[in-house]
Design a protein around this motif. Structure first.
Motif, mmCIF file in Angstrom:
data_model
loop_
_atom_site.group_PDB
_atom_site.id
_atom_site.type_symbol
_atom_site.label_atom_id
_atom_site.label_comp_id
_atom_site.label_asym_id
_atom_site.label_seq_id
_atom_site.Cartn_x
_atom_site.Cartn_y
_atom_site.Cartn_z
ATOM 1 N N LEU A 193 0.824 -1.210 0.000
ATOM 2 C CA LEU A 193 0.000 0.000 0.000
ATOM 3 C C LEU A 193 0.857 1.259 0.000
ATOM 4 O O LEU A 193 0.508 2.257 -0.642
ATOM 5 N N ALA A 194 1.959 1.223 0.739
ATOM 6 C CA ALA A 194 2.846 2.393 0.781
ATOM 7 C C ALA A 194 3.315 2.755 -0.612
ATOM 8 O O ALA A 194 3.325 3.939 -1.004
ATOM 9 N N ALA A 195 3.698 1.745 -1.399
ATOM 10 C CA ALA A 195 4.151 1.991 -2.765
ATOM 11 C C ALA A 195 2.993 2.467 -3.636
ATOM 12 O O ALA A 195 3.129 3.432 -4.411
ATOM 13 N N GLY A 229 20.165 -3.228 4.996
ATOM 14 C CA GLY A 229 19.986 -1.950 4.313
ATOM 15 C C GLY A 229 18.874 -1.073 4.840
ATOM 16 O O GLY A 229 18.499 -0.086 4.205
ATOM 17 N N ALA A 230 18.321 -1.404 6.020
ATOM 18 C CA ALA A 230 17.244 -0.595 6.590
ATOM 19 C C ALA A 230 17.687 0.853 6.771
ATOM 20 O O ALA A 230 18.841 1.134 7.090
ATOM 21 N N ASP A 231 16.742 1.763 6.580
ATOM 22 C CA ASP A 231 17.050 3.184 6.736
ATOM 23 C C ASP A 231 17.049 3.622 8.186
ATOM 24 O O ASP A 231 17.674 4.626 8.531
ATOM 25 N N TYR A 232 16.332 2.896 9.030
ATOM 26 C CA TYR A 232 16.414 3.116 10.469
ATOM 27 C C TYR A 232 15.958 1.857 11.188
ATOM 28 O O TYR A 232 15.267 1.005 10.620
ATOM 29 N N VAL A 233 16.382 1.743 12.437
ATOM 30 C CA VAL A 233 15.919 0.663 13.317
ATOM 31 C C VAL A 233 15.203 1.312 14.495
ATOM 32 O O VAL A 233 15.564 2.404 14.932
ATOM 33 N N ALA A 234 14.156 0.641 14.987
ATOM 34 C CA ALA A 234 13.365 1.192 16.087
ATOM 35 C C ALA A 234 13.471 0.303 17.313
ATOM 36 O O ALA A 234 13.230 -0.910 17.237
ATOM 37 N N PHE A 235 13.849 0.905 18.429
ATOM 38 C CA PHE A 235 13.950 0.199 19.710
ATOM 39 C C PHE A 235 12.814 0.631 20.636
ATOM 40 O O PHE A 235 12.416 1.796 20.662
ATOM 41 N N GLY A 236 12.323 -0.291 21.456
ATOM 42 C CA GLY A 236 11.303 0.044 22.435
ATOM 43 C C GLY A 236 10.599 -1.214 22.934
ATOM 44 O O GLY A 236 10.959 -2.321 22.544
ATOM 45 N N ALA A 237 9.617 -1.056 23.802
ATOM 46 C CA ALA A 237 9.140 0.220 24.323
ATOM 47 C C ALA A 237 9.990 0.659 25.510
ATOM 48 O O ALA A 237 10.404 -0.163 26.323
ATOM 49 N N GLU A 283 14.987 4.361 -3.265
ATOM 50 C CA GLU A 283 14.789 5.684 -2.677
ATOM 51 C C GLU A 283 13.790 5.691 -1.535
ATOM 52 O O GLU A 283 13.722 6.640 -0.759
ATOM 53 N N GLY A 284 12.976 4.646 -1.417
ATOM 54 C CA GLY A 284 11.974 4.601 -0.360
ATOM 55 C C GLY A 284 12.600 4.360 1.003
ATOM 56 O O GLY A 284 13.659 3.739 1.120
ATOM 57 N N ILE A 285 11.933 4.831 2.035
ATOM 58 C CA ILE A 285 12.387 4.629 3.409
ATOM 59 C C ILE A 285 11.812 3.318 3.930
ATOM 60 O O ILE A 285 10.602 3.088 3.825
#
Length: 216
Positions: A76-78, A125-133, A104-106
């Motif tokens: 869906l994002a694409a 190749g991820a553009d960011y990693v998310a840590f949590g909670a 080019e997509g994030i």
């Protein structure tokens, strides 16, 4: 050496029953401080509801230079022209998300409290990693509790940006910025703020600056 940077990453509430009203609140919030991204996160909503939200909110965000990230659904994002997608460990594989979004997509990846998962995502190749909670949150059922030290270790050893998520609000934002977060992902801490979303963003921006001063 460039000074450290930490920016806000807003996440929508899980339901948006009044898109026009939320769009106005979003406009005020984005104009109140430095926001890097908006994640549209409508859990279990049908595709047409997600599409309507993207159609309504993406122009507001993108006109202000704010990246629009769709949660869970790279297809869906694409299709909808989002700037990127955020995937969890149980969502589409990274390789599929990257194929759909292109170079080019994030593509951001949830890594809970695991440096191992984060390193795998980074190497892929991820553009960011998310840590949590990092703190208790009512927005979603958090599978893990992360310690701010993971942000410091990541910042010292890896180049891929890291996002801190989970229960973040102005009262606890400075410590995460100081620890090493590149982005603070906030949902209820903005939209449920007693003085309104714009006041929340303004307060968060000030606390991030305070945390960065400690880090610097």
């Amino acid at each position: 050496m460039a000074p450290p940077i930490c920016r806000l990453y807003l996440i929508t509430p899980p339901r948006l029953d009044d898109l026009a009203g939320f769009g106005r609140a979003l406009s005020h919030a984005l104009d109140a401080g430095d926001v890097a991204a908006l994640q549209i996160r409508l859990k279990d909503a049908p595709d047409d509801v997600v599409a309507a939200a993207v159609d309504a909110l993406a122009p507001i965000a993108q006109a202000r230079g704010v990246a629009v990230i769709l949660n869970d659904r790279p297809d869906l994002a694409a299709k909808l022209g989002c700037d990127g997608v955020h995937i969890g460990q149980d969502d589409a594989p990274y390789a599929e998300a990257r194929r759909l979004l292109g170079k080019e997509g994030i593509v951001g990846v949830t890594c809970h409290d695991s440096r191992h998962l984060a390193m795998e995502a980074s190497e892929a190749g991820a553009d960011y990693v998310a840590f949590g909670a990092f703190f208790p949150t009512a927005t979603k059922a958090a599978k893990t509790r992360a310690d701010p030290e993971i942000l410091s270790i990541w910042q010292e050893s890896m180049q891929t940006p890291c996002v801190a998520i989970g229960g973040i609000q102005a009262a606890n934002a400075a410590g995460l910025a100081a620890a090493g977060a590149d982005f603070l992902a906030v949902s209820a801490g903005v939209w449920s703020h007693g003085d309104g979303p714009a006041a929340a963003v303004k307060a968060l921006t000030a606390e991030i600056a305070r945390g960065l001063a400690e880090r610097g």
